[in-house]
Design a protein around this motif. Sequence first.
Motif, PDB file in Angstrom:
ATOM      1  N   ARG A 150       7.643   4.545  -0.045  1.00  0.00           N
ATOM      2  CA  ARG A 150       7.396   3.793  -1.283  1.00  0.00           C
ATOM      3  C   ARG A 150       7.058   2.339  -0.960  1.00  0.00           C
ATOM      4  O   ARG A 150       6.332   1.681  -1.712  1.00  0.00           O
ATOM      5  CB  ARG A 150       8.619   3.865  -2.200  1.00  0.00           C
ATOM      6  CG  ARG A 150       8.697   5.167  -3.008  1.00  0.00           C
ATOM      7  CD  ARG A 150       9.971   5.232  -3.820  1.00  0.00           C
ATOM      8  NE  ARG A 150       9.886   6.269  -4.848  1.00  0.00           N
ATOM      9  CZ  ARG A 150       9.685   6.037  -6.140  1.00  0.00           C
ATOM     10  NH1 ARG A 150       9.560   4.782  -6.565  1.00  0.00           N
ATOM     11  NH2 ARG A 150       9.611   7.017  -7.016  1.00  0.00           N
ATOM     12  N   GLU A 152       8.487  -0.761  -0.972  1.00  0.00           N
ATOM     13  CA  GLU A 152       8.680  -1.850  -1.930  1.00  0.00           C
ATOM     14  C   GLU A 152       9.200  -3.096  -1.217  1.00  0.00           C
ATOM     15  O   GLU A 152       9.891  -3.012  -0.212  1.00  0.00           O
ATOM     16  CB  GLU A 152       9.662  -1.409  -3.022  1.00  0.00           C
ATOM     17  CG  GLU A 152       9.144  -0.238  -3.844  1.00  0.00           C
ATOM     18  CD  GLU A 152      10.136   0.226  -4.890  1.00  0.00           C
ATOM     19  OE1 GLU A 152      11.254  -0.328  -4.928  1.00  0.00           O
ATOM     20  OE2 GLU A 152       9.793   1.149  -5.667  1.00  0.00           O
ATOM     21  N   GLU A 233      -1.041  -1.772  -4.374  1.00  0.00           N
ATOM     22  CA  GLU A 233      -1.692  -0.509  -4.731  1.00  0.00           C
ATOM     23  C   GLU A 233      -2.567  -0.731  -5.957  1.00  0.00           C
ATOM     24  O   GLU A 233      -2.080  -1.154  -7.004  1.00  0.00           O
ATOM     25  CB  GLU A 233      -0.657   0.590  -5.005  1.00  0.00           C
ATOM     26  CG  GLU A 233      -1.286   1.948  -5.259  1.00  0.00           C
ATOM     27  CD  GLU A 233      -0.263   3.066  -5.349  1.00  0.00           C
ATOM     28  OE1 GLU A 233      -0.667   4.236  -5.390  1.00  0.00           O
ATOM     29  OE2 GLU A 233       0.952   2.767  -5.377  1.00  0.00           O
ATOM     30  N   LYS A 290       2.525  -4.273  -9.537  1.00  0.00           N
ATOM     31  CA  LYS A 290       2.624  -2.823  -9.400  1.00  0.00           C
ATOM     32  C   LYS A 290       1.514  -2.152 -10.204  1.00  0.00           C
ATOM     33  O   LYS A 290       1.096  -2.653 -11.243  1.00  0.00           O
ATOM     34  CB  LYS A 290       3.991  -2.339  -9.875  1.00  0.00           C
ATOM     35  CG  LYS A 290       5.130  -2.784  -8.971  1.00  0.00           C
ATOM     36  CD  LYS A 290       6.444  -2.150  -9.391  1.00  0.00           C
ATOM     37  CE  LYS A 290       7.567  -2.535  -8.434  1.00  0.00           C
ATOM     38  NZ  LYS A 290       8.853  -1.893  -8.792  1.00  0.00           N
ATOM     39  N   SER A 294       1.734   4.984  -9.660  1.00  0.00           N
ATOM     40  CA  SER A 294       1.693   4.902  -8.202  1.00  0.00           C
ATOM     41  C   SER A 294       1.496   6.276  -7.573  1.00  0.00           C
ATOM     42  O   SER A 294       2.382   7.131  -7.603  1.00  0.00           O
ATOM     43  CB  SER A 294       2.973   4.273  -7.654  1.00  0.00           C
ATOM     44  OG  SER A 294       2.968   4.290  -6.237  1.00  0.00           O
ATOM     45  N   ASP A 297       3.956   6.493  -4.544  1.00  0.00           N
ATOM     46  CA  ASP A 297       5.322   6.898  -4.877  1.00  0.00           C
ATOM     47  C   ASP A 297       5.404   8.391  -5.162  1.00  0.00           C
ATOM     48  O   ASP A 297       6.398   9.048  -4.809  1.00  0.00           O
ATOM     49  CB  ASP A 297       5.819   6.115  -6.093  1.00  0.00           C
ATOM     50  CG  ASP A 297       6.055   4.642  -5.798  1.00  0.00           C
ATOM     51  OD1 ASP A 297       5.864   4.243  -4.625  1.00  0.00           O
ATOM     52  OD2 ASP A 297       6.410   3.893  -6.718  1.00  0.00           O
TER      53      ASP A 297
END
Length: 544
Positions: A150, A152, A233, A290, A294, A297
């Motif tokens: 992911r 982050e 992204e 963000k 996603s 994700d």
Amino acid sequence: MKRLCLLVAILLLMASWSPRFACGEQRLRDVIDQHVASGWKANNIEPAQPATDAEFVRRVYLDLLGIIPTHDQTVQFLSDQANDKRSKLIARLLDDPRYSRHQSDVWDMVYFGRNPPGFGTNERDGFKDWLAECFQKNVPYDVWVREMLRAEGNTVEQGAPMYYVQYKNAPEDATQAITQQFLGVQLQCARCHDHPFDEWSQLDFYGTAAFLARLEVVDIGKKDNQKAFAIGEKNLGEVMFTGPIQSDEVGKKGEPVKPKFLVGDALTEPELPKDFKEDRNFKSGQMPPKPKFSRKDALADWITQPENPYFARAAANRIWAQFMGKGIVHPIDNLSANNPASHPELLDALAQSLVEHKFDLKWFIGEILNSKAYQLSAGGASDEAKPQWYERARFRPLSAEELLESWVRASGYDQVLEASKQTSPERFNFRGITWNYLVQFFGAPADGEGVFQGGLSEHLYLNNGQIHTLISDREGGLHAAIASSEAPWEERVDRLFLQVLSRHPSPAETKKFVEYLSVEEDQKRRISDAIWTLMTCSEFRFNH
């Protein structure tokens, strides 16, 4: 028809995963030993004897902590008469602070290697610290893999995003790495054409790459005085498929490929508003916003879900190989129907137990190390470094990190610093040892399949390199302990072997070393030479 057969095989595999099939009420260590013993019987193989306590204590310290035991730790373990001393030692080492640091070293090499691609990837302390913290807190494997994928936060403060930095603007390269490392699936052939031996097609490859096509590495400035990156992204952007490479043409644009899970459905994602517009580039120096949805994700969640027929098997096979020398499927990242497992039912049991125990790696590793199979001697009739049927322990060359830290401990240089009340140097920054120079000789001791590839340059370093700078005659060091002792030379030689090789010398070794060391002429040099000899011998070079 091929795809239908593959789907049926996967469904049968998933159906076979049941708690009673895996191990029921049995301990996993007992299941391991039953399956390994069945392999010996079926192949008419005589296994080695159980490892001696000296073999075991050195092996388990190196495997779990990446360093040999101290003299006192070795003596204490060898003198302990308790029947459960091995299981207690395993449990204690799994809770040792060095455990998390060493496992971080091991898995960092899995994900990056010595010379990763991408700008800034050689400075990845944030990633290593994050990974070490995961092991220290025993974060479940699926949780930290999902966190890594992911990505982050940033590469300095959170660490995990560094994984994608090495694949900047290269979703195809990231696809190959992710499917091999986390699923044990080799898709690289399908990058250019349908796989000639497996079921994977080019659309399988580019359907996976489509999950990663919108990623961008964003320079967000400095954090804690280090260059930091984040993974942005986009909301728009597709992988373009132009067909098999042999039919490719200059200027051919190709067709967009939507994300599709391996042996699964295409990704369902919400549509963007018709009037949606997006900036072409993320702003440097700022965290990227963000996306509305996603894909990255979604892929991370699918890879790490317990129902994924590849994820747990790939993890179980990789961890098994780390401690047993060879995967049940070998190579470890090729879980193909054309590459059958040596012990298929054991691999099923290992994978299912990982799922049942919520990917608890400390528990899983502890069960492997408590098995009789792991605790076999390295001696035996087989001359393979990594026996296929696990009839004896494997031989594994020490990594550069393990070698340096074990040399420091064997020579007593760490105790020299403590006795002189000097501040301990940063890791891998010891007197006279140049880390980057050392890595040139010992950074890649094995090839891609784990076969040892030491050569002339390694021998030259062992005989003429910087190791002698660690052999100090100052208080606290092994040299001083031997030179200043008034004990008989036989006892001093015993101390030498226990500290360097974690075992008592044989009578022949004692006789030879006593004859050499007891000569008063040039005795200081003789002691140094004896220590150097043991620190550079093949027995020290390998874990066994």
